[in-house]
Design a protein around this motif. Sequence first.
Motif, PDB file in Angstrom:
ATOM      1  N   GLN A   1      -7.105  -3.612  -8.665  1.00 43.55           N
ATOM      2  CA  GLN A   1      -7.618  -2.438  -8.037  1.00 43.55           C
ATOM      3  C   GLN A   1      -6.774  -2.792  -6.429  1.00 43.55           C
ATOM      4  O   GLN A   1      -6.305  -2.588  -5.819  1.00 43.55           O
ATOM      5  CB  GLN A   1      -9.361  -2.938  -7.685  1.00 43.55           C
ATOM      6  CG  GLN A   1      -9.171  -2.216  -6.346  1.00 43.55           C
ATOM      7  CD  GLN A   1     -10.663  -2.251  -6.839  1.00 43.55           C
ATOM      8  OE1 GLN A   1     -11.654  -2.789  -7.512  1.00 43.55           O
ATOM      9  NE2 GLN A   1     -11.484  -1.680  -6.110  1.00 43.55           N
ATOM     10  N   ALA A   2      -7.130  -4.445  -6.143  1.00 39.55           N
ATOM     11  CA  ALA A   2      -5.898  -5.052  -5.116  1.00 39.55           C
ATOM     12  C   ALA A   2      -4.876  -4.318  -5.063  1.00 39.55           C
ATOM     13  O   ALA A   2      -4.131  -4.733  -3.523  1.00 39.55           O
ATOM     14  CB  ALA A   2      -5.663  -6.182  -5.238  1.00 39.55           C
ATOM     15  N   GLN A   3      -3.649  -4.119  -6.532  1.00 34.48           N
ATOM     16  CA  GLN A   3      -2.382  -3.862  -5.988  1.00 34.48           C
ATOM     17  C   GLN A   3      -2.639  -2.543  -5.206  1.00 34.48           C
ATOM     18  O   GLN A   3      -1.951  -1.572  -4.545  1.00 34.48           O
ATOM     19  CB  GLN A   3      -2.103  -3.197  -7.389  1.00 34.48           C
ATOM     20  CG  GLN A   3      -0.487  -2.928  -7.241  1.00 34.48           C
ATOM     21  CD  GLN A   3       0.032  -3.149  -8.856  1.00 34.48           C
ATOM     22  OE1 GLN A   3      -0.143  -3.102  -9.947  1.00 34.48           O
ATOM     23  NE2 GLN A   3       0.968  -2.406  -8.468  1.00 34.48           N
ATOM     24  N   GLU A   4      -3.786  -2.281  -5.490  1.00 28.92           N
ATOM     25  CA  GLU A   4      -3.704   0.056  -5.514  1.00 28.92           C
ATOM     26  C   GLU A   4      -4.279  -0.170  -3.831  1.00 28.92           C
ATOM     27  O   GLU A   4      -3.676   0.714  -3.065  1.00 28.92           O
ATOM     28  CB  GLU A   4      -5.356   0.741  -5.785  1.00 28.92           C
ATOM     29  CG  GLU A   4      -5.419   1.865  -5.630  1.00 28.92           C
ATOM     30  CD  GLU A   4      -3.748   3.486  -5.658  1.00 28.92           C
ATOM     31  OE1 GLU A   4      -3.998   3.796  -4.814  1.00 28.92           O
ATOM     32  OE2 GLU A   4      -3.358   2.826  -7.283  1.00 28.92           O
ATOM     33  N   GLU A   5      -4.879  -1.092  -3.342  1.00 24.37           N
ATOM     34  CA  GLU A   5      -5.256  -1.480  -1.853  1.00 24.37           C
ATOM     35  C   GLU A   5      -4.028  -1.520  -1.091  1.00 24.37           C
ATOM     36  O   GLU A   5      -3.943  -1.036  -0.328  1.00 24.37           O
ATOM     37  CB  GLU A   5      -6.575  -2.888  -2.053  1.00 24.37           C
ATOM     38  CG  GLU A   5      -7.746  -1.933  -2.177  1.00 24.37           C
ATOM     39  CD  GLU A   5      -8.680  -3.002  -2.541  1.00 24.37           C
ATOM     40  OE1 GLU A   5      -8.269  -3.927  -2.290  1.00 24.37           O
ATOM     41  OE2 GLU A   5      -9.845  -2.752  -2.266  1.00 24.37           O
ATOM     42  N   ALA A   6      -3.153  -2.871  -1.599  1.00 21.50           N
ATOM     43  CA  ALA A   6      -2.079  -2.659  -1.158  1.00 21.50           C
ATOM     44  C   ALA A   6      -1.110  -1.830  -0.973  1.00 21.50           C
ATOM     45  O   ALA A   6      -0.520  -1.408   0.216  1.00 21.50           O
ATOM     46  CB  ALA A   6      -1.305  -3.916  -1.597  1.00 21.50           C
ATOM     47  N   HIS A   7      -0.875  -1.033  -1.900  1.00 20.88           N
ATOM     48  CA  HIS A   7       0.174   0.218  -1.857  1.00 20.88           C
ATOM     49  C   HIS A   7      -0.372   1.354  -0.808  1.00 20.88           C
ATOM     50  O   HIS A   7      -0.424   2.180  -0.358  1.00 20.88           O
ATOM     51  CB  HIS A   7       0.027   1.196  -2.602  1.00 20.88           C
ATOM     52  CG  HIS A   7       0.450   0.630  -4.289  1.00 20.88           C
ATOM     53  ND1 HIS A   7       2.228   0.105  -4.013  1.00 20.88           N
ATOM     54  CD2 HIS A   7       0.159   0.274  -4.973  1.00 20.88           C
ATOM     55  CE1 HIS A   7       2.751  -0.137  -4.748  1.00 20.88           C
ATOM     56  NE2 HIS A   7       1.770  -0.623  -5.684  1.00 20.88           N
ATOM     57  N   HIS A   8      -2.197   1.026  -0.508  1.00 16.85           N
ATOM     58  CA  HIS A   8      -3.297   2.000  -0.025  1.00 16.85           C
ATOM     59  C   HIS A   8      -2.073   1.698   1.424  1.00 16.85           C
ATOM     60  O   HIS A   8      -2.592   2.259   2.831  1.00 16.85           O
ATOM     61  CB  HIS A   8      -4.435   2.177   0.048  1.00 16.85           C
ATOM     62  CG  HIS A   8      -5.074   2.858   0.910  1.00 16.85           C
ATOM     63  ND1 HIS A   8      -5.524   4.832   0.976  1.00 16.85           N
ATOM     64  CD2 HIS A   8      -6.750   2.838   1.740  1.00 16.85           C
ATOM     65  CE1 HIS A   8      -6.003   4.977   1.670  1.00 16.85           C
ATOM     66  NE2 HIS A   8      -6.784   3.991   2.492  1.00 16.85           N
ATOM     67  N   GLY A   9      -3.172   0.197   1.889  1.00 18.89           N
ATOM     68  CA  GLY A   9      -2.657  -0.103   3.104  1.00 18.89           C
ATOM     69  C   GLY A   9      -1.624  -0.075   3.334  1.00 18.89           C
ATOM     70  O   GLY A   9      -0.965   0.232   4.856  1.00 18.89           O
ATOM     71  N   ALA A  10      -0.065  -0.025   2.808  1.00 24.49           N
ATOM     72  CA  ALA A  10       1.220  -0.070   3.527  1.00 24.49           C
ATOM     73  C   ALA A  10       1.142   1.400   3.761  1.00 24.49           C
ATOM     74  O   ALA A  10       1.293   2.000   4.272  1.00 24.49           O
ATOM     75  CB  ALA A  10       2.672  -0.208   2.123  1.00 24.49           C
ATOM     76  N   ASP A  11       0.888   2.715   3.419  1.00 23.41           N
ATOM     77  CA  ASP A  11       0.851   3.979   3.852  1.00 23.41           C
ATOM     78  C   ASP A  11       0.022   4.146   4.951  1.00 23.41           C
ATOM     79  O   ASP A  11       0.776   4.938   5.386  1.00 23.41           O
ATOM     80  CB  ASP A  11       0.026   4.615   2.223  1.00 23.41           C
ATOM     81  CG  ASP A  11       0.632   5.308   1.080  1.00 23.41           C
ATOM     82  OD1 ASP A  11       1.529   4.318   0.630  1.00 23.41           O
ATOM     83  OD2 ASP A  11      -0.198   5.010  -0.009  1.00 23.41           O
ATOM     84  N   GLU A  12      -1.078   3.706   4.937  1.00 26.84           N
ATOM     85  CA  GLU A  12      -1.989   3.827   6.099  1.00 26.84           C
ATOM     86  C   GLU A  12      -0.653   2.857   7.558  1.00 26.84           C
ATOM     87  O   GLU A  12      -0.970   3.164   8.223  1.00 26.84           O
ATOM     88  CB  GLU A  12      -3.408   2.566   5.867  1.00 26.84           C
ATOM     89  CG  GLU A  12      -4.255   3.680   5.507  1.00 26.84           C
ATOM     90  CD  GLU A  12      -5.170   2.057   5.417  1.00 26.84           C
ATOM     91  OE1 GLU A  12      -6.470   2.884   5.784  1.00 26.84           O
ATOM     92  OE2 GLU A  12      -5.152   0.814   5.510  1.00 26.84           O
TER      93      GLU A  12
END
Length: 151
Positions: A62-73
């Motif tokens: 789940q943290a991996q998905e959050e990291a990708h989401h953060g980069a997208d933001e």
Amino acid sequence: MASDAVTLITNDHRIMEQLFERLRSGTGDRQLLLDECAARLTAHSHAEEQKVYPVLAELDPQAQEEAHHGADEHHEAERLLHDLQRISPQGPQFEDRLEDFIAAVRRHQEHEETAMLPKLHASLTPEQLTQMGSAFEEVRIAELAVAGIRV
């Protein structure tokens, strides 16, 4: 000057909020303030994406998905800022686009401060957080220096 990564990231968020208030007030050179926002956003984003998000992604799926989401933001905020930089600060669209940019950055900050940073804080030792902070700060300061901003 080095500190833990969570504190350094949060401090960067507060600096951006101060810049937002100055932009909203209309005092000072808005183009220079936008340039500073761009330099700080880029430095912060690159430092997180290079030194913080990879560690976060290793913590759990789940943290991996959050990291990708953060980069997208980050990329969305940068796009909005570049759009804003292309229009006149006196123009009729400036205020609305400024608010769109600020809202995007604040959504990202809130996500980091409520989900990502607490996960880092809970998962890493104080020593690991300090090491991450040093690595984050090294990238951030180098990026700011390229933009002519001394820390």
